[in-house]
Design a protein around this motif. Structure first.
Motif, PDB file in Angstrom:
ATOM      1  N   LEU A 100       1.018  -1.508  -0.316  1.00 37.60           N
ATOM      2  CA  LEU A 100       0.255  -0.262  -0.204  1.00 37.60           C
ATOM      3  C   LEU A 100       1.207   1.356   0.165  1.00 37.60           C
ATOM      4  CD1 LEU A 100      -2.702   1.266   0.143  1.00 37.60           C
ATOM      5  CD2 LEU A 100      -2.470   1.265   2.801  1.00 37.60           C
ATOM      6  N   PHE A 101       0.325   1.494  -1.596  1.00 40.64           N
ATOM      7  CA  PHE A 101       1.829   3.453  -2.103  1.00 40.64           C
ATOM      8  C   PHE A 101       0.252   4.518  -1.533  1.00 40.64           C
ATOM      9  CE2 PHE A 101       3.848   0.418  -3.731  1.00 40.64           C
ATOM     10  CZ  PHE A 101       4.877   0.679  -3.190  1.00 40.64           C
ATOM     11  N   ALA A 102       0.886   6.107  -0.181  1.00 39.84           N
ATOM     12  CA  ALA A 102       0.284   7.031  -0.357  1.00 39.84           C
ATOM     13  C   ALA A 102       1.183   8.312  -0.327  1.00 39.84           C
ATOM     14  CB  ALA A 102      -0.514   6.840   0.845  1.00 39.84           C
ATOM     15  N   GLN A 103       0.621   9.227  -1.141  1.00 43.94           N
ATOM     16  CA  GLN A 103       1.278  10.429  -0.864  1.00 43.94           C
ATOM     17  C   GLN A 103       0.580  11.839  -0.554  1.00 43.94           C
ATOM     18  OE1 GLN A 103       2.789  10.711  -5.203  1.00 43.94           O
ATOM     19  NE2 GLN A 103       4.616   9.298  -4.586  1.00 43.94           N
ATOM     20  N   GLN A 104       1.730  13.089  -0.225  1.00 37.42           N
ATOM     21  CA  GLN A 104       0.528  13.547  -0.087  1.00 37.42           C
ATOM     22  C   GLN A 104       1.564  14.754  -0.400  1.00 37.42           C
ATOM     23  OE1 GLN A 104      -0.449  14.086   4.467  1.00 37.42           O
ATOM     24  NE2 GLN A 104      -0.470  16.474   3.864  1.00 37.42           N
ATOM     25  N   ARG A 105       0.650  16.193  -1.511  1.00 34.94           N
ATOM     26  CA  ARG A 105       1.747  16.944  -1.875  1.00 34.94           C
ATOM     27  C   ARG A 105       1.225  18.055  -1.538  1.00 34.94           C
ATOM     28  NH1 ARG A 105      -1.027  12.937  -4.490  1.00 34.94           N
ATOM     29  NH2 ARG A 105       0.383  11.585  -5.829  1.00 34.94           N
ATOM     30  N   GLU A 106       2.375  18.966  -1.683  1.00 33.01           N
ATOM     31  CA  GLU A 106       2.129  20.624  -1.559  1.00 33.01           C
ATOM     32  C   GLU A 106       2.755  21.376  -2.631  1.00 33.01           C
ATOM     33  OE1 GLU A 106       3.826  21.153   2.303  1.00 33.01           O
ATOM     34  OE2 GLU A 106       2.452  19.304   3.671  1.00 33.01           O
ATOM     35  N   PHE A 107       2.391  22.087  -3.001  1.00 31.40           N
ATOM     36  CA  PHE A 107       2.914  23.226  -3.795  1.00 31.40           C
ATOM     37  C   PHE A 107       2.845  24.640  -3.516  1.00 31.40           C
ATOM     38  CE2 PHE A 107       2.785  25.629  -7.650  1.00 31.40           C
ATOM     39  CZ  PHE A 107       3.456  25.222  -7.961  1.00 31.40           C
ATOM     40  N   ASP A 108       4.037  25.142  -4.084  1.00 30.35           N
ATOM     41  CA  ASP A 108       4.094  26.660  -3.414  1.00 30.35           C
ATOM     42  C   ASP A 108       4.001  27.410  -4.184  1.00 30.35           C
ATOM     43  OD1 ASP A 108       5.331  28.520  -1.510  1.00 30.35           O
ATOM     44  OD2 ASP A 108       6.340  28.336  -2.827  1.00 30.35           O
ATOM     45  N   SER A 109       3.067  27.522  -5.034  1.00 29.86           N
ATOM     46  CA  SER A 109       3.086  28.938  -5.832  1.00 29.86           C
ATOM     47  C   SER A 109       4.018  29.897  -6.182  1.00 29.86           C
ATOM     48  CB  SER A 109       2.100  29.241  -6.481  1.00 29.86           C
ATOM     49  OG  SER A 109       1.202  28.848  -6.197  1.00 29.86           O
ATOM     50  N   LEU A 110       5.241  30.241  -5.497  1.00 38.12           N
ATOM     51  CA  LEU A 110       6.211  31.688  -5.464  1.00 38.12           C
ATOM     52  C   LEU A 110       7.192  30.775  -5.679  1.00 38.12           C
ATOM     53  CD1 LEU A 110       6.905  34.473  -5.400  1.00 38.12           C
ATOM     54  CD2 LEU A 110       7.071  34.210  -2.664  1.00 38.12           C
ATOM     55  N   SER A 111       7.798  29.484  -5.305  1.00 37.83           N
ATOM     56  CA  SER A 111       9.283  29.036  -5.147  1.00 37.83           C
ATOM     57  C   SER A 111       8.916  27.968  -6.424  1.00 37.83           C
ATOM     58  CB  SER A 111       9.369  28.263  -4.015  1.00 37.83           C
ATOM     59  OG  SER A 111       8.829  26.751  -3.838  1.00 37.83           O
ATOM     60  N   GLY A 112       7.506  27.432  -6.840  1.00 35.69           N
ATOM     61  CA  GLY A 112       7.108  26.327  -8.543  1.00 35.69           C
ATOM     62  C   GLY A 112       7.894  25.017  -7.746  1.00 35.69           C
ATOM     63  N   VAL A 113       7.980  25.145  -6.055  1.00 39.56           N
ATOM     64  CA  VAL A 113       8.623  23.421  -5.028  1.00 39.56           C
ATOM     65  C   VAL A 113       7.365  23.267  -5.299  1.00 39.56           C
ATOM     66  CG1 VAL A 113       9.792  22.699  -3.452  1.00 39.56           C
ATOM     67  CG2 VAL A 113      10.576  24.724  -4.746  1.00 39.56           C
ATOM     68  N   LEU A 114       7.120  21.552  -5.980  1.00 42.19           N
ATOM     69  CA  LEU A 114       6.656  20.735  -5.356  1.00 42.19           C
ATOM     70  C   LEU A 114       7.129  19.324  -4.361  1.00 42.19           C
ATOM     71  CD1 LEU A 114       4.346  18.794  -5.826  1.00 42.19           C
ATOM     72  CD2 LEU A 114       4.740  17.439  -7.835  1.00 42.19           C
ATOM     73  N   THR A 115       6.643  19.251  -2.926  1.00 41.17           N
ATOM     74  CA  THR A 115       7.094  17.903  -1.918  1.00 41.17           C
ATOM     75  C   THR A 115       6.091  16.922  -1.790  1.00 41.17           C
ATOM     76  OG1 THR A 115       7.773  20.779  -0.910  1.00 41.17           O
ATOM     77  CG2 THR A 115       7.529  18.510   0.511  1.00 41.17           C
ATOM     78  N   VAL A 116       6.528  16.457  -1.872  1.00 39.35           N
ATOM     79  CA  VAL A 116       6.042  14.702  -1.754  1.00 39.35           C
ATOM     80  C   VAL A 116       6.370  13.562  -1.027  1.00 39.35           C
ATOM     81  CG1 VAL A 116       5.312  12.918  -3.176  1.00 39.35           C
ATOM     82  CG2 VAL A 116       5.799  15.091  -4.704  1.00 39.35           C
ATOM     83  N   HIS A 117       5.388  13.967   0.424  1.00 40.19           N
ATOM     84  CA  HIS A 117       5.576  13.165   1.233  1.00 40.19           C
ATOM     85  C   HIS A 117       5.284  11.259   0.623  1.00 40.19           C
ATOM     86  CE1 HIS A 117       6.073  16.668   3.562  1.00 40.19           C
ATOM     87  NE2 HIS A 117       5.325  17.214   2.726  1.00 40.19           N
ATOM     88  N   SER A 118       6.224  10.593   1.236  1.00 42.53           N
ATOM     89  CA  SER A 118       4.985   9.359  -0.103  1.00 42.53           C
ATOM     90  C   SER A 118       5.481   8.100   1.411  1.00 42.53           C
ATOM     91  CB  SER A 118       5.907   8.496  -0.924  1.00 42.53           C
ATOM     92  OG  SER A 118       6.029   9.618  -2.045  1.00 42.53           O
TER      93      SER A 118
END
Length: 209
Positions: free
Chosen positions: A131-149
């Motif tokens: 079982l895999f799960a991901q939670q994602r956050e995106f910062d519009s100013l920096s353009g950085v996508l953070t993925v917690h898996s």
């Protein structure tokens, strides 16, 4: 591209692409920062037309200036550095090591398409029952996508986090132009069709002036 052309695969990771290109008759160099991945690549085999070098793609060997007919940067191997100026340095290094008229092939995520279908979280089960799960956050100013898996299989479990700066085709084309590279084609990932607004991946083909 004619057989015997000099190709740089950077970063080359485990050497999957470099090995296949060398088997097809190209003269290939692979560069990566990870000694562990390079060890795996070398176990796949090396030859007169296949060499691996440990190094930082922000500052590749000086002797490589104007050496390669093509540079490959594939499968989202860009945007991991902490500051965007480092990404610009990488593009300039790609240009420096290309011969005049040489080709850069860049493949990765398209910010427009990723954001068009953005999911803050999802989960799935692999064929072996993990079982895999991901939670994602995106910062519009920096353009950085953070993925917690996270993953779980029976009593075993694990977690990791990674960050990636996403780019639009427009911004990447500007970075290429600043380095003397002209983006001539933009595809919807590895599909034989033009890049679309909803494309989650893009493949850009740029030529050194």
């Amino acid at each position: 591209m004619p057989v015997g052309s000099r190709i740089l695969d950077v970063p080359c990771g485990q050497g999957r692409h470099a090995h296949l290109l060398a088997e097809s008759g190209y003269d290939v160099d692979g560069l990566d920062y990870s000694t562990d991945l390079l060890d795996v690549a070398r176990r796949r085999g090396t030859a007169r037309n296949l060499r691996y070098t440990r190094g930082d793609m922000r500052k590749m060997p000086a002797r490589w200036g104007g050496r390669f007919d093509a540079v490959l940067n594939l499968f989202t191997s860009f945007g991991f550095f902490a500051h965007p100026s480092d990404d610009a340095r990488v593009i300039k290094e790609f240009a420096r090591v290309l011969k005049p008229g040489g080709t850069l092939i860049w493949h990765g995520g398209s910010r427009d398409g990723v954001m068009a279908r953005f999911l803050s979280r999802d989960w799935w089960t692999s064929p072996d029952g993990t079982l895999f799960a991901q939670q994602r956050e995106f910062d519009s100013l920096s353009g950085v996508l953070t993925v917690h898996s996270t993953w779980r299989k029976g009593s075993r479990k694990g977690a990791r986090e990674h960050r990636l700066r996403l780019y639009t085709a427009t911004r990447l084309s500007e970075l290429c132009a600043d380095a003397g590279l002209v983006v001539e084609q933009a595809y919807d990932g590895f599909n034989d069709r033009a890049l679309r607004r909803a494309s989650s991946e893009m493949l850009l083909v740029a030529r050194k002036e």
